[in-house]
Every structure is written in structure tokens, then in C-alpha cells.
Design a protein around this motif. Structure first.
Motif, PDB file in Angstrom:
ATOM      1  N   GLU A 100       0.830  -1.200   0.000  1.00 30.89           N
ATOM      2  CA  GLU A 100       0.000   0.000   0.000  1.00 30.89           C
ATOM      3  C   GLU A 100       0.868   1.255   0.000  1.00 30.89           C
ATOM      4  OE1 GLU A 100      -2.581  -0.344   3.334  1.00 30.89           O
ATOM      5  OE2 GLU A 100      -3.942  -1.768   2.350  1.00 30.89           O
ATOM      6  N   GLU A 101       1.967   1.203   0.754  1.00 30.70           N
ATOM      7  CA  GLU A 101       2.882   2.337   0.789  1.00 30.70           C
ATOM      8  C   GLU A 101       3.459   2.591  -0.615  1.00 30.70           C
ATOM      9  OE1 GLU A 101       4.533   5.248   3.382  1.00 30.70           O
ATOM     10  OE2 GLU A 101       3.331   3.523   3.985  1.00 30.70           O
ATOM     11  N   TYR A 102       3.825   1.532  -1.257  1.00 34.87           N
ATOM     12  CA  TYR A 102       4.394   1.617  -2.599  1.00 34.87           C
ATOM     13  C   TYR A 102       3.351   2.093  -3.607  1.00 34.87           C
ATOM     14  CZ  TYR A 102       7.471   0.066  -6.413  1.00 34.87           C
ATOM     15  OH  TYR A 102       8.297   0.022  -7.508  1.00 34.87           O
ATOM     16  N   LEU A 103       2.144   1.564  -3.510  1.00 37.97           N
ATOM     17  CA  LEU A 103       1.068   1.959  -4.420  1.00 37.97           C
ATOM     18  C   LEU A 103       0.697   3.428  -4.241  1.00 37.97           C
ATOM     19  CD1 LEU A 103      -1.214  -1.203  -4.183  1.00 37.97           C
ATOM     20  CD2 LEU A 103       0.037  -0.438  -6.214  1.00 37.97           C
ATOM     21  N   ASN A 104       0.694   3.906  -3.004  1.00 37.15           N
ATOM     22  CA  ASN A 104       0.391   5.313  -2.761  1.00 37.15           C
ATOM     23  C   ASN A 104       1.429   6.216  -3.407  1.00 37.15           C
ATOM     24  OD1 ASN A 104      -1.927   4.819  -1.284  1.00 37.15           O
ATOM     25  ND2 ASN A 104      -0.879   4.830   0.693  1.00 37.15           N
ATOM     26  N   TYR A 105       2.698   5.820  -3.284  1.00 37.85           N
ATOM     27  CA  TYR A 105       3.752   6.619  -3.902  1.00 37.85           C
ATOM     28  C   TYR A 105       3.604   6.625  -5.422  1.00 37.85           C
ATOM     29  CZ  TYR A 105       8.214   7.907  -5.884  1.00 37.85           C
ATOM     30  OH  TYR A 105       9.183   8.484  -6.656  1.00 37.85           O
ATOM     31  N   GLU A 295       6.028   3.071 -17.355  1.00 38.20           N
ATOM     32  CA  GLU A 295       6.703   2.095 -16.504  1.00 38.20           C
ATOM     33  C   GLU A 295       6.147   2.089 -15.089  1.00 38.20           C
ATOM     34  OE1 GLU A 295      10.733   3.191 -17.077  1.00 38.20           O
ATOM     35  OE2 GLU A 295      10.793   2.362 -19.099  1.00 38.20           O
ATOM     36  N   VAL A 296       5.833   3.272 -14.574  1.00 31.45           N
ATOM     37  CA  VAL A 296       5.229   3.342 -13.240  1.00 31.45           C
ATOM     38  C   VAL A 296       3.875   2.641 -13.256  1.00 31.45           C
ATOM     39  CG1 VAL A 296       4.253   4.891 -11.503  1.00 31.45           C
ATOM     40  CG2 VAL A 296       6.404   5.462 -12.607  1.00 31.45           C
ATOM     41  N   LEU A 297       3.101   2.902 -14.300  1.00 36.13           N
ATOM     42  CA  LEU A 297       1.775   2.298 -14.408  1.00 36.13           C
ATOM     43  C   LEU A 297       1.872   0.784 -14.532  1.00 36.13           C
ATOM     44  CD1 LEU A 297      -1.230   2.982 -14.548  1.00 36.13           C
ATOM     45  CD2 LEU A 297      -1.006   3.117 -17.038  1.00 36.13           C
ATOM     46  N   ALA A 298       2.831   0.305 -15.314  1.00 31.51           N
ATOM     47  CA  ALA A 298       2.999  -1.141 -15.487  1.00 31.51           C
ATOM     48  C   ALA A 298       3.373  -1.813 -14.169  1.00 31.51           C
ATOM     49  CB  ALA A 298       4.068  -1.412 -16.543  1.00 31.51           C
ATOM     50  N   GLY A 299       4.320  -1.217 -13.435  1.00 29.55           N
ATOM     51  CA  GLY A 299       4.716  -1.784 -12.145  1.00 29.55           C
ATOM     52  C   GLY A 299       3.581  -1.751 -11.142  1.00 29.55           C
ATOM     53  N   ARG A 300       2.817  -0.670 -11.174  1.00 24.88           N
ATOM     54  CA  ARG A 300       1.668  -0.530 -10.266  1.00 24.88           C
ATOM     55  C   ARG A 300       0.619  -1.617 -10.563  1.00 24.88           C
ATOM     56  NH1 ARG A 300      -1.066   3.054  -7.139  1.00 24.88           N
ATOM     57  NH2 ARG A 300      -3.331   3.106  -7.410  1.00 24.88           N
ATOM     58  N   ASN A 301       0.348  -1.833 -11.842  1.00 23.28           N
ATOM     59  CA  ASN A 301      -0.638  -2.850 -12.221  1.00 23.28           C
ATOM     60  C   ASN A 301      -0.174  -4.247 -11.833  1.00 23.28           C
ATOM     61  OD1 ASN A 301      -2.405  -0.971 -13.294  1.00 23.28           O
ATOM     62  ND2 ASN A 301      -1.631  -1.181 -15.392  1.00 23.28           N
ATOM     63  N   GLU A 302       1.126  -4.483 -11.933  1.00 24.29           N
ATOM     64  CA  GLU A 302       1.657  -5.791 -11.536  1.00 24.29           C
ATOM     65  C   GLU A 302       1.455  -6.033 -10.045  1.00 24.29           C
ATOM     66  OE1 GLU A 302       5.825  -8.364 -11.624  1.00 24.29           O
ATOM     67  OE2 GLU A 302       5.749  -6.320 -12.420  1.00 24.29           O
ATOM     68  N   LEU A 303       1.706  -5.012  -9.261  1.00 24.89           N
ATOM     69  CA  LEU A 303       1.541  -5.142  -7.820  1.00 24.89           C
ATOM     70  C   LEU A 303       0.065  -5.340  -7.463  1.00 24.89           C
ATOM     71  CD1 LEU A 303       3.363  -5.186  -5.376  1.00 24.89           C
ATOM     72  CD2 LEU A 303       3.099  -2.720  -5.162  1.00 24.89           C
ATOM     73  N   LEU A 304      -0.814  -4.650  -8.162  1.00 29.45           N
ATOM     74  CA  LEU A 304      -2.256  -4.823  -7.930  1.00 29.45           C
ATOM     75  C   LEU A 304      -2.700  -6.235  -8.301  1.00 29.45           C
ATOM     76  CD1 LEU A 304      -3.595  -1.393  -9.234  1.00 29.45           C
ATOM     77  CD2 LEU A 304      -3.655  -2.202  -6.875  1.00 29.45           C
ATOM     78  N   ASP A 305      -2.110  -6.804  -9.339  1.00 28.63           N
ATOM     79  CA  ASP A 305      -2.435  -8.184  -9.723  1.00 28.63           C
ATOM     80  C   ASP A 305      -2.037  -9.156  -8.619  1.00 28.63           C
ATOM     81  OD1 ASP A 305      -3.527  -7.514 -12.148  1.00 28.63           O
ATOM     82  OD2 ASP A 305      -1.679  -7.853 -13.295  1.00 28.63           O
ATOM     83  N   ILE A 306      -0.879  -8.918  -8.008  1.00 30.86           N
ATOM     84  CA  ILE A 306      -0.435  -9.772  -6.905  1.00 30.86           C
ATOM     85  C   ILE A 306      -1.421  -9.688  -5.745  1.00 30.86           C
ATOM     86  CG2 ILE A 306       1.359 -10.076  -5.138  1.00 30.86           C
ATOM     87  CD1 ILE A 306       3.410  -9.172  -7.225  1.00 30.86           C
ATOM     88  N   LEU A 307      -1.873  -8.487  -5.449  1.00 30.69           N
ATOM     89  CA  LEU A 307      -2.854  -8.302  -4.375  1.00 30.69           C
ATOM     90  C   LEU A 307      -4.151  -9.033  -4.676  1.00 30.69           C
ATOM     91  CD1 LEU A 307      -2.568  -4.545  -3.279  1.00 30.69           C
ATOM     92  CD2 LEU A 307      -2.367  -6.569  -1.794  1.00 30.69           C
ATOM     93  N   ARG A 308      -4.615  -8.941  -5.926  1.00 30.91           N
ATOM     94  CA  ARG A 308      -5.864  -9.605  -6.305  1.00 30.91           C
ATOM     95  C   ARG A 308      -5.742 -11.129  -6.194  1.00 30.91           C
ATOM     96  NH1 ARG A 308      -6.641  -5.095  -9.919  1.00 30.91           N
ATOM     97  NH2 ARG A 308      -5.222  -6.007 -11.473  1.00 30.91           N
TER      98      ARG A 308
END
Length: 312
Positions: A100-105, A295-308
Motif C-alpha cells: 500500500e505504501e508503494y502503491l500510494n507513492y 513504466e510506473v503504471l505497469a509496475g503498479r498494475n503488476e503489484l495490484l495483480d499480486i494483491l488480487r
């Protein structure tokens, strides 16, 4: 300065795949501290590359310098990727609070990049209008003179409100998570600081830099503080307009005066040359911003996929 570059997203994907082949080692507090110190050393080396200029304030507000500042993102993200591998803490096993900290940033960074892109687009439209006015010089000098006006920055560059995006943690970080968190805070300080500089330079408004500078002030990195001292002087004590824009604006009254005297050819060629330089450098900076955003968007989406996936 987080994800991006082949950066963090790609590096973490690679290291996540390799994770199953690594032996799990016990990381004591000394080992973790050593890894964090190595990260800070890598970050300082990145910043020192910008300090190599004998007089950084002399060119700091130019589109070329903005590009150099943006080069900090891939370099520091590479350092972060090295850190998470060194402590054996890949994205795939991050705790939810740290995610969440990473996603907020990353969300705040996307907002800043959008604001930067808006300022670049504004300057691009102004450059196009001047180029159109320049094309009228030979055919309709009166009409050209009416439209030959200096480029005005967008003004009121908007920085994100970071205080609204701090995650609320039910427990303090510890161990690998705490080391990663401290590294993330350092990346955040530098990333927002860079965006504040660029926003202020493009918009002609010092406020974004002053807001983002507060995060740099909280950093213990001496290289960052040294570099910021020169930046602060330029933004607060000199005209915060990119050199390439200033050169165009200086050429406009020269052309107007030459046209009044009936000798506008050389002045028109000079303005045309400076407009071409501005166009080229604006396009180059915009590409940096758009690549960074992707690149930020791609990394963010990857992290969201892990959460899902964890929820299923």
C-alpha cells in the motif's frame, strides 16, 4: 523513486522468477543494515553524478538539465531492485502494508507526471503559435507582428498532496520490510524533489518545488542536500524559465524591432532556429515523461495483480 525502469518493474519480475532458486538465508540485523547502507551509497553515487558540474546552477533550469534529473529515476530504481534481491524480499512476498505504501507513492508520482506533461503541452502549443506567426512574416507583416508574442509559462504548477496518500499502518515495519520501507522513503524524497524542480521550471511557479523540497529536507542524504542548495538558489533568486524558452522569448522582440526597420530576415531565421531547438528538446523531455509514466503504471498494475491473486 520507485518502480520504473528496466527498471524496477522488469528487475523485480526477473528476481521474483529467480526467487524459487535461491536458498533462504537468515538475515540478521547487521546484514540488513549493511544492505541498506549499500543502497544509500548507490543513491549518493547517482546524485553525485549531477554534482560533477562545476557550477550546477548555471544551467539547471534548462530542458537539458531536466532530462539529466529524470535519469535519476532508472538509476535509483536499479539500486532499489538490488536491495530487495540482496535481502531476499521480492515483490511477490511483500506485506500488504508495504504494498500500500508503494502503491500510494506510485499514484502520487503518476499525478506529478501528468502535471508535468500538461506544462510541456502548454509550452508546445505556445511554440506552435509562434512558428505560425513566423510563417506570416513574409506575407503579412502586420498580422505576424500582432501574433509574435513571448511564451508565457503555464503558471500554478500543481504538486500532489502527499499527506492525503499516506497509508495507515496498524503495526510498525520491521526486518526486511523496514529496510525496504526506508529505501522507499528515500526514493520518494528524491522522486518528488525531481518532479517539483521540473514542474516549477516548466510552469514558472516556485510552489511545486517548495512543496516537494520538504521531503528532500527530511532526507539525511548529504549529496541530495548539496545538490538542492544550488537548485534552491536558481529557482528562488533567478527567473525560473527554461533556458530554451528564454532564448525564444529574447528573439521575439529582436525580430519585431528588425521588422519595423524593414530588416527582418536575419532575425526571423534566428527565431526559427531557436524554435526548432525548443521543439526538439520539448519532444525529448516529453518522451522521458511518457516512458516514465508507462513504466510506473505497469509496475503498479503488476503489484495490484499480486494483491488480487492473494484475495482468491
Amino acid at each position: 523513486m520507485v518502480l520504473l525502469v528496466e527498471r524496477l518493474g522488469k528487475s523485480l519480475r526477473l528476481h521474483s522468477k529467480l526467487d524459487n532458486h535461491h536458498h533462504h538465508h537468515h538475515h540478521g540485523s547487521e546484514a540488513l543494515l549493511g544492505s541498506l547502507q549499500a543502497f544509500h551509497s548507490d543513491v549518493s553515487n547517482c546524485l553525485n553524478q549531477l554534482l560533477l558540474n562545476p557550477n550546477p546552477g548555471s544551467e539547471i533550469l534548462s530542458l537539458f538539465w531536466f532530462q539529466r534529473f529524470f535519469e535519476l529515476f532508472p538509476a535509483i530504481n536499479k539500486a532499489f531492485a538490488k536491495l530487495v534481491v540482496r535481502i531476499d524480499y521480492p515483490m511477490s512476498i511483500w506485506e500488504v502494508d508495504f504494498m500500500e505504501e508503494y502503491l500510494n507513492y506510485s499514484l502520487s508520482l503518476l499525478e506529478l507526471l501528468n502535471s508535468i506533461n500538461a506544462s510541456i503541452s502548454h509550452l508546445g502549443h505556445a511554440r506552435f503559435s509562434l512558428s505560425h506567426a513566423l510563417s506570416l512574416v513574409e506575407h503579412s507583416s502586420s498580422s505576424a507582428m500582432e501574433h509574435l508574442k513571448a511564451i508565457q509559462p503555464l503558471g500554478e504548477g500543481k504538486a500532489c498532496k502527499e499527506e492525503n496518500k499516506r497509508s495507515v499502518r496498524e503495526r510498525p515495519f520491521s526486518g526486511k520490510e523496514e529496510v525496504s520501507h526506508q529505501a522507499l522513503m528515500e526514493m520518494k524524497s528524491i522522486g518528488f524533489w525531481v518532479c517539483g524542480i521540473v514542474l516549477s521550471g516548466l510552469s514558472g511557479d516556485a510552489q511545486p518545488y517548495l512543496e516537494m523540497r520538504k521531503l528532500a529536507d527530511s532526507s539525511a542524504n548529504s549529496s541530495l542536500k548539496g545538490l538542492d542548495a544550488g537548485v534552491h538558489e536558481v529557482i528562488m533568486e533567478r527567473s525560473s524559465i527554461p533556458k530554451e524558452v528564454k532564448e525564444v522569448n529574447d528573439a521575439v522582440p529582436c525580430l519585431l524591432n528588425a521588422m519595423v526597420m524593414g530588416k527582418g530576415n536575419n532575425a526571423a531565421e534566428e527565431l526559427k532556429r531557436r524554435l526548432e531547438v525548443l521543439e526538439k528538446t520539448l519532444d525529448s523531455v516529453q518522451k522521458e515523461v511518457e516512458d516514465l509514466f508507462s513504466e510506473v503504471l505497469a509496475g503498479r498494475n503488476e503489484l495490484l495483480d499480486i494483491l488480487r491473486r492473494r484475495k482468491h
